[in-house]
Design a protein around this motif. Structure first.
Motif, PDB file in Angstrom:
ATOM      1  N   MET A 297       0.806  -1.219   0.000  1.00  0.00           N
ATOM      2  CA  MET A 297       0.000   0.000   0.000  1.00  0.00           C
ATOM      3  C   MET A 297       0.837   1.266   0.000  1.00  0.00           C
ATOM      4  SD  MET A 297      -3.211   0.129  -0.161  1.00  0.00           S
ATOM      5  CE  MET A 297      -4.781  -0.622   0.135  1.00  0.00           C
ATOM      6  N   SER A 298       2.005   1.251   0.658  1.00  0.00           N
ATOM      7  CA  SER A 298       2.787   2.483   0.708  1.00  0.00           C
ATOM      8  C   SER A 298       3.439   2.760  -0.649  1.00  0.00           C
ATOM      9  CB  SER A 298       3.820   2.437   1.839  1.00  0.00           C
ATOM     10  OG  SER A 298       4.697   1.361   1.681  1.00  0.00           O
ATOM     11  N   VAL A 299       3.824   1.701  -1.352  1.00  0.00           N
ATOM     12  CA  VAL A 299       4.380   1.870  -2.696  1.00  0.00           C
ATOM     13  C   VAL A 299       3.302   2.415  -3.634  1.00  0.00           C
ATOM     14  CG1 VAL A 299       5.207   0.598  -4.707  1.00  0.00           C
ATOM     15  CG2 VAL A 299       6.185   0.132  -2.463  1.00  0.00           C
TER      16      VAL A 299
ATOM     17  N   ARG B  64       0.645   4.050  -2.858  1.00  0.00           N
ATOM     18  CA  ARG B  64       0.309   5.424  -2.525  1.00  0.00           C
ATOM     19  C   ARG B  64       1.312   6.390  -3.150  1.00  0.00           C
ATOM     20  NH1 ARG B  64      -2.220   8.448   2.229  1.00  0.00           N
ATOM     21  NH2 ARG B  64      -1.756  10.503   1.437  1.00  0.00           N
TER      22      ARG B  64
END
Ligand SMILES: Nc1ncnc2c1ncn2[C@@H]1O[C@H](COP(=O)(O)OP(=O)(O)OP(=O)(O)O)[C@@H](O)[C@H]1O
Ligand SMILES: Nc1ncnc2c1ncn2[C@@H]1O[C@H](COP(=O)(O)OP(=O)(O)O)[C@@H](O)[C@H]1O
Ligand code: SF4
Ligand code: SF4
Ligand SMILES: [Mg+2]
Ligand SMILES: [Mg+2]
Lengths: 326, 327
Positions: free
Chosen positions: B212-214, B216
Motif C-alpha cells: 500500500m505504501s508503494v 500510494r
C-alpha cells in the motif's frame, strides 16, 4: 544490568573458507535479548541477518563456521557444544520459525503426529498427555477446531495456518528463545498482522525472548522492542525501536528510513541511497558504508568505526566520535 | 481527460481440472477457476492506476490480459490511439528481474533486440547510440552494455528491464510488482526512476503491487481487488482519507506503518477463501464485520459515489442512500 539475558552474543565472527580465500560473513556482532523482549534484526538482503540466526543455533552450512566470539543462552555457553548437545538445545531451549513453513513441516505426517513427537522427545510426556498438549498449542496459536485440525496434514492448511502450526511446533517444548527468520514475508498483510500479534502475545504471556529477523522495518516497528540494524555483516546501529525510527543515529539507518514510502503525506521523490550493498569479498576498507554515505569523511575510508554509545543506543559511525571528543 | 486504456466487463477463467484420465476414473467434472471476474476500469492518459490486493486476487492476471499474454474469456480491452494514430503500445515490467532477462545475452543485445525487431533504429551506429541513450536514461553507464545480466545487482537488473521496455517506445507500461523483489533502499531508486520517466515521457502506468505504501507513492487512482473483483476504486488521496469498502478498511488498518506503528492491533480474522470455491453473494462476507443476511445471497453492484469513488458493497450503498434522503 541486573538480569541475565536469555541470549548474549559477543563479538561473533563467521567465516566461509573458499577457493579464493576466506570470506568473513559476520564480524564483531554483539547483542543480547532479555526475557520477554523482542529484538528485531533488520537490513538489506545479504546483510547477514539469517546468518546471525543460524550461527546462534549452530546451524551454519559447512564450510561456514563460527571463528570467534561467544554465544550464551541463559548464561550457559552454547557455541562450544558438540553437535549432539546442540541438537538437544534446539527444539527444547531454542525454537525456530523460518520464512517458508513447509521447510519446517514433514508432509508425510499429520501436524498432530509432528507435535506429539516433539513434545514427547523434549518433555518426556506420555502419548495421551502429549496429544492434549498438542491440541492446547494449536488452540493457543489460533487454529480453529484444533481437535479436528490436529489430525490434518500440512498440505491441508493455508499458508498462514501452516505458519501458525510451525509456531506451535517451535513452542512445543516451551523454549526460552525463539528465532524467527522472516516469519511473515511469505504471507499476506492481513495474515502477517495475525502472526506478529501472536508473537507479541507469546512473548508477553511466557516471557519468551524473540530474535525477529526481517527486512521489513514496518514489521519491526510494530513488533520489536529494540532493533539491531545490519550492514555488510556487521551491526551498524542498535537501540530502542521507537528511537531508532524517530531519530536514526547511523547514516545507513537514516537512508533506510527515508527510502520507505510514507503512508501519510505524499512526497515527490523518496530519499534514496545510491548504489547497493557490497559483496562480502569486496567490502571497502574503513567504514563499509563509506562509498554510499552522504556524510563520508576522510577518516571513514581508512578506519573502521566500532559500535559506540549514540543517542539512546549505539551506532558504528565516526560522526558520533566527533561529537563526543572535544 | 483522454482515456488511454478502457477495460469493460473483463473476465478470465482458467481450466484447473484434473488430468482427463483421472477425471474419467474418478467421475469428476471439469473444474474452472475465475481469476478475474467481470471487472471494468479506465486509465487516463499520463496517469497511474494501481491494482492492489492480497495474493491470488487476480492482479497479475489482469496485467497479462492487458498486455495480451492471456486472451479474455469475455469482455473487452481497448487502448486509445497513441501519438502515431495506432493504438498505444504497451510493454510489461515483471517482478523478477532475474527471470525476465536472458542470462546468455549481453545487456547490449537485451536492449537492442526490440529496436531491431520493430525496426525502430536501422544500422549499427544508430542502434548503439540508442542503447547507450537508454542505459543512461535508467542510470547505468553505456559501458555496462558489454556485461551479462548476472554481473548486476537486483536493482540494476530491474533498470535493465526498464531500459528494454523503453526500447520499444511504449506509451503505456504495465508494471507487475516491479520492486517486490528489491530491498527498500533499491526500491526507492527504482520508484524514483519510474516517476521521473513518467514525467519526462508522459507515460501511462498500470501499476501492480501488494504494498500500500508503494502504491500510494506511485498512483493517481487505486483499484482494490478481492477474489477477482474490484471492490473499490478511488483517487489515491480519497482512498486513504475515506476508505469505504470494509475490505479496503481492513487492508489499510493492517499494513504496518513504520512512522505511526500500531502496536496493540486487532488483527483481522480469517483469510482469503479459495478462488476455486468462492463464497456466495458478496465474496467478502466470510470476513466482513458488517455482513448481514443480504450479503450472503446477493452480489453487490459497483456504484459510483460523490467524490468519484466506486464501491461494491450493500452496506455502503444503504448508508449513502440514508444520508442522501433528508429525514
Ligand atoms: N495459468 C493459470 N492457470 C490456473 N490458474 C491460474 C493461472 N494463473 C493464475 N491462476 C489463478 O488465478 C488467481 C489469480 O492469480 P494472479 O496471479 O492473477 O494473482 P495475483 O493477484 O497476481 O497474486 P500475487 O499477489 O500472489 O502475485 C489465483 O487463484 C491463481 O492461482
Ligand atoms: N554457503 C555460503 N558460502 C559463502 N557465503 C555465503 C553462504 N551462505 C550465505 N553466504 C553469504 O553470507 C551473507 C549473509 O547472508 P544472509 O545471512 O543469508 O543474509 P540476509 O539474511 O541478511 O539476507 C550473504 O552475502 C551471503 O551471500
Ligand atoms: S563512519 Fe563515515 S562513512 Fe561510515 S556511516 Fe559514519 S560518516 Fe558515513
Ligand atoms: S456487501 Fe456485505 S459482506 Fe460485502 S463488504 Fe459490504 S457489508 Fe461486507
Ligand atoms: Mg535471510
Ligand atoms: Mg502476481
Amino acid at each position: 544490568m541486573t538480569q541475565t539475558p536469555i541470549l548474549d552474543v559477543k563479538a561473533l565472527r563467521v567465516e566461509f573458507p573458499g577457493r579464493h580465500g576466506t570470506v568473513t560473513a559476520l564480524a564483531d556482532v554483539s547483542f543480547s535479548i532479555q526475557p520477554g523482549e523482542i529484538l528485531g534484526v533488520v537490513g538489506e538482503s545479504g546483510a547477514g541477518k539469517s546468518m546471525a540466526g543460524l550461527a546462534v543455533q549452530g546451524l551454519l552450512e559447512p564450510p561456514g563456521r563460527v571463528s570467534g566470539g561467544e554465544v550464551r543462552l541463559d548464561g550457559r555457553r552454547i557455541d562450544t557444544l558438540t553437535d549432539g548437545e546442540m541438537e538437544k538445545v534446539r527444539g527444547k531451549e531454542i525454537g525456530a520459525i523460518f520464512q517458508d513453513p513447509l521447510t519446517s513441516l514433514n508432509p508425510l505426517f499429520s501436524v498432530g503426529q509432528q507435535l506429539v513427537e516433539t513434545i514427547r522427545l523434549h518433555l518426556g510426556l506420555d502419548r495421551k498427555t502429549a496429544r492434549a498438549r498438542a491440541i492446547a498449542l494449536l488452540t493457543e496459536v489460533g487454529i480453529p477446531a484444533p481437535d479436528v485440525r490436529v489430525d490434518h496434514y500440512p498440505h491441508q492448511f493455508s499458508g498462514g495456518m501452516r505458519q501458525r502450526v510451525v509456531i506451535a511446533l517451535a513452542l512445543a517444548a516451551r523454549p526460552k528463545l525463539i528465532i524467527a527468520d522472516e516469519p511473515t514475508t511469505a504471507l499476506d498483510v492481513s495474515i502477517q498482522a495475525q502472526i506478529t500479534a501472536l508473537l507479541r502475545k507469546l512473548c508477553d504471556d511466557h516471557g519468551t525472548a524473540v530474535m525477529l529477523v526481517t527486512h521489513d522495518m514496518g514489521v519491526i516497528a510494530e513488533t520489536a522492542d529494540r532493533v539491531a540494524v545490519m550492514y555488510a555483516g556487521r551491526l551498524v546501529e542498535v537501540g530502542p525501536v521507537a528511537e531508532v525510527i524517530a531519530n536514526p543515529q547511523h547514516p545507513y539507518t537514516a537512508g533506510l528510513m527515508g527510502s520507505i514510502p510514507a503512508l501519510g503525506a505524499r512526497v515527490p521523490m523518496l530519499t534514496q541511497i545510491d548504489g547497493s550493498m557490497p559483496r562480502l569479498d569486496a567490502i571497502p576498507a574503513g567504514c563499509a558504508f563509506n562509498p554510499r554515505c552522504p556524510k563520508v569523511m576522510d577518516r571513514c575510508r581508512v578506519e573502521r568505526p566500532e559500535l559506540m554509545p549514540s543517542g539512546s543506543g549505539q551506532s558504528a559511525c565516526w560522526l558520533k566520535a566527533m561529537e563526543t571528543t572535544p | 481527460m483522454t482515456i488511454a486504456l478502457s477495460v469493460v466487463d473483463l473476465t478470465r477463467d482458467f481450466d484447473v481440472s484434473a488430468p482427463w484420465l483421472n477425471r474419467v476414473i474418478e467421475r469428476k467434472p471439469k473444474a474452472f477457476l475465475r481469476a478475474v471476474d467481470d471487472i471494468s476500469f479506465e486509465v487516463p492518459l499520463g496517469s497511474c492506476l494501481s491494482l492492489v490486493g492480497e495474493s491470488g486476487c487476480g492482479k497479475s492476471t489482469v496485467a497479462r490480459l492487458v498486455t495480451g499474454l492471456y486472451r479474455p474469456s469475455s469482455g473487452t480491452i481497448k487502448f486509445s490511439a497513441g501519438k502515431t494514430g495506432a493504438p498505444l503500445s504497451a510493454q510489461m515490467i515483471f517482478q523478477d528481474p532475474f527471470a525476465s532477462l536472458n542470462p546468455r545475452w549481453r545487456v547490449f543485445d537485451v536492449i537492442a533486440e526490440p529496436l531491431r525487431e520493430f525496426g525502430l533504429r536501422k544500422g549499427t551506429t544508430a542502434i548503439a547510440g540508442r542503447v547507450a541513450e537508454l542505459l543512461t536514461t535508467v542510470g547505468l553507464s553505456p559501458n555496462d552494455g558489454r556485461k551479462f545480466p548476472h554481473e548486476f545487482s537486483g536493482g540494476q537488473r530491474q533498470r535493465i528491464s526498464i531500459a528494454r521496455a523503453l526500447a520499444g517506445e511504449p506509451e503505456f507500461l504495465v508494471c507487475d510488482e516491479p520492486t517486490s523483489a528489491l530491498d527498500v533502499s533499491v526500491q526507492a531508486q527504482i520508484l524514483n526512476l519510474m516517476r521521473r520517466l513518467q514525467d519526462e515521457m508522459g507515460l501511462t502506468y498500470l501499476f501492480i503491487s501488494h504494498d500500500m505504501s508503494v502504491v500510494r507513492h506511485m498512483s493517481n487512482q487505486i483499484a482494490v481487488m478481492y477474489l477477482g473483483r474490484i471492490v473499490e476504486q478511488a483517487a489515491t488521496e480519497q482512498l486513504f482519507a475515506d476508505p469505504k469498502h470494509p475490505y479496503t478498511r481492513m487492508l489499510l488498518e493492517t499494513i504496518p506503518n513504520v512512522r505511526n506503528p500500531k502496536r496493540q492491533r486487532e488483527a483481522p480474522a480469517g483469510e482469503v477463501p479459495s478462488p476455486m470455491n468462492p463464497p456466495s453473494g458478496c465474496t467478502f462476507h466470510t470476513r466482513c464485520p458488517l455482513a448481514d443476511g443480504r450479503c450472503k445471497v446477493e452480489r453487490p453492484e459497483m456504484r459510483a459515489y460523490p467524490g468519484g469513488s466506486r464501491v461494491a458493497c450493500h452496506r455502503v450503498a444503504e448508508s449513502m442512500a440514508a444520508l442522501a434522503v433528508p429525514a
